[in-house]
Design a protein around this motif. Structure first.
Motif, PDB file in Angstrom:
ATOM      1  N   PRO A 129       0.825  -1.213   0.000  1.00  0.00           N
ATOM      2  CA  PRO A 129       0.000   0.000   0.000  1.00  0.00           C
ATOM      3  C   PRO A 129       0.857   1.261   0.000  1.00  0.00           C
ATOM      4  N   LEU A 130       0.279   2.344  -0.474  1.00  0.00           N
ATOM      5  CA  LEU A 130       0.940   3.641  -0.479  1.00  0.00           C
ATOM      6  C   LEU A 130       0.718   4.349   0.866  1.00  0.00           C
ATOM      7  N   GLY A 131       1.448   5.436   1.075  1.00  0.00           N
ATOM      8  CA  GLY A 131       1.214   6.259   2.259  1.00  0.00           C
ATOM      9  C   GLY A 131       2.306   6.224   3.299  1.00  0.00           C
ATOM     10  N   THR A 132       3.479   5.636   2.980  1.00  0.00           N
ATOM     11  CA  THR A 132       4.539   5.561   4.000  1.00  0.00           C
ATOM     12  C   THR A 132       5.035   6.942   4.398  1.00  0.00           C
ATOM     13  N   GLN A 133       5.202   7.842   3.437  1.00  0.00           N
ATOM     14  CA  GLN A 133       5.679   9.179   3.766  1.00  0.00           C
ATOM     15  C   GLN A 133       4.702   9.898   4.686  1.00  0.00           C
ATOM     16  N   VAL A 134       3.422   9.784   4.399  1.00  0.00           N
ATOM     17  CA  VAL A 134       2.410  10.436   5.222  1.00  0.00           C
ATOM     18  C   VAL A 134       2.420   9.857   6.630  1.00  0.00           C
ATOM     19  N   ALA A 135       2.497   8.533   6.746  1.00  0.00           N
ATOM     20  CA  ALA A 135       2.479   7.882   8.057  1.00  0.00           C
ATOM     21  C   ALA A 135       3.679   8.283   8.904  1.00  0.00           C
ATOM     22  N   VAL A 136       4.848   8.322   8.288  1.00  0.00           N
ATOM     23  CA  VAL A 136       6.066   8.679   9.017  1.00  0.00           C
ATOM     24  C   VAL A 136       5.994  10.127   9.512  1.00  0.00           C
ATOM     25  N   ASN A 137       5.543  11.023   8.660  1.00  0.00           N
ATOM     26  CA  ASN A 137       5.449  12.422   9.058  1.00  0.00           C
ATOM     27  C   ASN A 137       4.347  12.654  10.080  1.00  0.00           C
ATOM     28  N   ALA A 138       3.198  11.994   9.905  1.00  0.00           N
ATOM     29  CA  ALA A 138       2.112  12.144  10.875  1.00  0.00           C
ATOM     30  C   ALA A 138       2.557  11.694  12.254  1.00  0.00           C
ATOM     31  N   HIS A 139       3.383  10.653  12.298  1.00  0.00           N
ATOM     32  CA  HIS A 139       3.900  10.188  13.583  1.00  0.00           C
ATOM     33  C   HIS A 139       4.785  11.250  14.226  1.00  0.00           C
ATOM     34  N   GLN A 140       5.567  11.958  13.416  1.00  0.00           N
ATOM     35  CA  GLN A 140       6.376  13.064  13.938  1.00  0.00           C
ATOM     36  C   GLN A 140       5.488  14.199  14.450  1.00  0.00           C
ATOM     37  N   TRP A 141       4.380  14.417  13.774  1.00  0.00           N
ATOM     38  CA  TRP A 141       3.503  15.529  14.140  1.00  0.00           C
ATOM     39  C   TRP A 141       2.794  15.335  15.479  1.00  0.00           C
ATOM     40  N   LEU A 142       2.791  14.125  15.988  1.00  0.00           N
ATOM     41  CA  LEU A 142       2.177  13.898  17.305  1.00  0.00           C
ATOM     42  C   LEU A 142       2.834  14.774  18.370  1.00  0.00           C
ATOM     43  N   ASP A 143       4.095  15.144  18.157  1.00  0.00           N
ATOM     44  CA  ASP A 143       4.825  15.998  19.105  1.00  0.00           C
ATOM     45  C   ASP A 143       4.996  17.416  18.576  1.00  0.00           C
ATOM     46  N   ASN A 144       4.232  17.766  17.541  1.00  0.00           N
ATOM     47  CA  ASN A 144       4.307  19.104  16.951  1.00  0.00           C
ATOM     48  C   ASN A 144       2.896  19.685  16.906  1.00  0.00           C
ATOM     49  N   PRO A 145       2.492  20.423  17.940  1.00  0.00           N
ATOM     50  CA  PRO A 145       1.100  20.899  18.027  1.00  0.00           C
ATOM     51  C   PRO A 145       0.639  21.678  16.800  1.00  0.00           C
ATOM     52  N   GLU A 146       1.518  22.478  16.220  1.00  0.00           N
ATOM     53  CA  GLU A 146       1.119  23.279  15.057  1.00  0.00           C
ATOM     54  C   GLU A 146       0.695  22.382  13.894  1.00  0.00           C
ATOM     55  N   ARG A 147       1.486  21.340  13.630  1.00  0.00           N
ATOM     56  CA  ARG A 147       1.142  20.418  12.542  1.00  0.00           C
ATOM     57  C   ARG A 147      -0.037  19.520  12.926  1.00  0.00           C
ATOM     58  N   TRP A 148      -0.027  19.027  14.177  1.00  0.00           N
ATOM     59  CA  TRP A 148      -1.061  18.093  14.599  1.00  0.00           C
ATOM     60  C   TRP A 148      -2.445  18.744  14.568  1.00  0.00           C
ATOM     61  N   ASN A 149      -2.529  20.016  14.908  1.00  0.00           N
ATOM     62  CA  ASN A 149      -3.819  20.696  14.933  1.00  0.00           C
ATOM     63  C   ASN A 149      -4.478  20.741  13.563  1.00  0.00           C
ATOM     64  N   LYS A 150      -3.706  20.627  12.496  1.00  0.00           N
ATOM     65  CA  LYS A 150      -4.259  20.673  11.143  1.00  0.00           C
ATOM     66  C   LYS A 150      -4.905  19.360  10.712  1.00  0.00           C
ATOM     67  N   VAL A 151      -4.568  18.276  11.410  1.00  0.00           N
ATOM     68  CA  VAL A 151      -5.079  16.972  10.960  1.00  0.00           C
ATOM     69  C   VAL A 151      -5.849  16.216  12.038  1.00  0.00           C
ATOM     70  N   LYS A 152      -5.881  16.740  13.255  1.00  0.00           N
ATOM     71  CA  LYS A 152      -6.481  15.974  14.364  1.00  0.00           C
ATOM     72  C   LYS A 152      -7.980  15.760  14.201  1.00  0.00           C
ATOM     73  N   MET A 153      -8.624  16.526  13.322  1.00  0.00           N
ATOM     74  CA  MET A 153     -10.051  16.334  13.100  1.00  0.00           C
ATOM     75  C   MET A 153     -10.341  15.141  12.208  1.00  0.00           C
ATOM     76  N   VAL A 154      -9.340  14.630  11.501  1.00  0.00           N
ATOM     77  CA  VAL A 154      -9.581  13.518  10.575  1.00  0.00           C
ATOM     78  C   VAL A 154      -8.911  12.223  11.016  1.00  0.00           C
ATOM     79  N   VAL A 155      -8.133  12.266  12.095  1.00  0.00           N
ATOM     80  CA  VAL A 155      -7.422  11.064  12.526  1.00  0.00           C
ATOM     81  C   VAL A 155      -7.125  11.174  14.015  1.00  0.00           C
ATOM     82  N   SER A 156      -7.106  10.022  14.690  1.00  0.00           N
ATOM     83  CA  SER A 156      -6.778  10.008  16.114  1.00  0.00           C
ATOM     84  C   SER A 156      -5.315   9.644  16.308  1.00  0.00           C
ATOM     85  N   ARG A 157      -4.802   9.893  17.499  1.00  0.00           N
ATOM     86  CA  ARG A 157      -3.417   9.535  17.812  1.00  0.00           C
ATOM     87  C   ARG A 157      -3.200   8.027  17.682  1.00  0.00           C
ATOM     88  N   GLU A 158      -4.175   7.251  18.120  1.00  0.00           N
ATOM     89  CA  GLU A 158      -4.045   5.800  18.020  1.00  0.00           C
ATOM     90  C   GLU A 158      -3.973   5.365  16.555  1.00  0.00           C
TER      91      GLU A 158
END
Length: 394
Positions: free
Chosen positions: A199-228
């Protein structure tokens, strides 16, 4: 660093993570503006004229595809070789080693080659690491690389290790083949079907995992995905990247594949276009389906980054994109999931080969196949739109 700015050995943008140890923003060095190219004639050396074409003795497959194929002096044998390297993109040094090895070997597997005679490891240790960090991290990366090589039926016999501003890991894979052991990536015909094995999406998954500790980035996507969901996607991406494409390479022979490439830094669209340009027949590739790690399409859209649905999002150690006869494609997809090959192998029919001018494209509204991480269910990770369907990756 910027998400897609890390470059692999072939100039491909790798699926790098924010904060990874790469050279983004590095200067070209003092005095570069005064650089003058070396002129061999000044020393009495000869060189080919710029307009000179390739020698007829040179291989038909070289720069631009996954591996070079060099006919040897010894009758009927060819040397097939590839190299690649990149910067860390996951937190686990052992898994990073495995991913790096799998990524190098994929270039051989994309040609249907299942055996590798020798591997070399390329390793750069960051000068910013402490002695304690080097002693802990470096052996784990080496072990991961060697373990993956052993799984692939080969061994690491040497290489080069240097101290560098950035951590880099990669290698060289070499094999001597008879003609029946590899499949040249140039024989797609009208009516073939395109199959993708990861499946595709490795780049997105790796970066999203980094964003868990970056509130500015995380706030842009937290409405469409959970931390888990991000954690599950990251683990799924890491497992997929570390999985060898060796089984798919073997099945390419069984099911009469006509051409293939592996999906890495240029994304599925870039590699499809590159493969299409290599074809002897006047064909084009049309992609209708995009298997994507669950929720990564939603993150890509919400963040305005990556271009995942456009096919331009970088992948690392991605799957093989294979041109198969129409009557063989479904059987290939079924066979690769057989338990006799172990867990984790997948495949989807993603497109077709039609008459054309050696181009590739993704249709305007491709069907997104949400690939669920291992151990999850469709009810736990519901699709985000009506143009998506869910599949378990187990």
């Amino acid at each position: 660093m910027a998400e897609a700015s890390a470059m692999g050995a072939g100039g491909e943008a790798m699926a790098a993570a924010d904060g990874s140890c790469g050279p983004a923003g590095s200067s070209l060095g003092r005095g570069f503006s005064n650089y003058r190219p070396f002129e061999p004639q000044t020393l009495g050396l000869t060189c080919l004229p710029a307009e000179a074409g390739p020698s007829p003795a040179l291989p038909a497959l070289g720069i631009g595809m996954d591996s070079c194929v060099i006919p040897l002096r010894h009758g009927g044998l060819s040397l097939v070789q590839t190299t690649d390297f990149f910067y860390p993109l996951v937190e686990d040094p052992y898994m990073m080693g495995r991913i790096a090895c799998a990524n190098v070997l994929s270039d051989l597997y994309a040609m249907g080659i299942t055996e590798c005679d020798n591997m070399l490891m390329l390793l750069s240790v960051s000068q910013s690491m402490s002695e304690e960090e080097r002693e802990k991290i470096t052996p784990l990366m080496i072990k991961g690389f060697r373990d993956a090589a052993e799984e692939g039926g080969t061994a690491v016999t040497g290489g080069q290790t240097v101290v560098n501003p950035w951590i880099i890991i990669g290698g060289v894979a070499t094999v001597v083949c008879q003609p029946n052991e590899f499949i040249m990536p140039d024989s797609a015909v009208v009516g073939d079907v395109l199959v993708l094995t990861k499946p595709l999406g490795t780049q997105v998954a790796v970066n999203a995992h980094q964003w868990l500790d970056n509130p500015e980035r995380w706030n842009k996507v937290k409405m469409v995905v959970s931390r888990e969901e991000v954690e599950l996607a990251y683990q799924e991406a890491m497992f997929n990247m570390a999985t060898l494409n060796r089984t798919a390479a073997g099945l390419m022979h069984t099911f009469n594949a006509h051409a293939a490439t592996d999906i890495t830094g240029f994304g599925i669209l870039g590699h499809s276009q590159n493969l299409a340009r290599q074809q002897r027949n006047e064909v084009s590739f049309v992609i209708h389906n995009l298997p994507i790690i669950a929720k990564m399409a939603a993150i890509s859209k919400a963040s305005g980054r990556f271009g995942l649905l456009q096919g331009t999002s970088a992948e690392t150690s991605g799957g093989l994109l294979i041109c198969l006869p129409r009557e063989q494609a479904a059987r290939f997809c079924s066979e690769i999931k057989s338990s006799k090959y172990g867990e984790g192998h997948q495949a989807w029919i993603v497109g077709i080969v039609e008459k054309g001018n050696r181009t590739a494209r993704i249709i305007d509204k491709p069907r997104v196949i949400e690939v669920l991480p291992r151990g999850t269910t469709a009810t736990a990770l519901a699709p985000d739109n009506s143009n998506a369907s869910s599949e378990s990756s187990s």
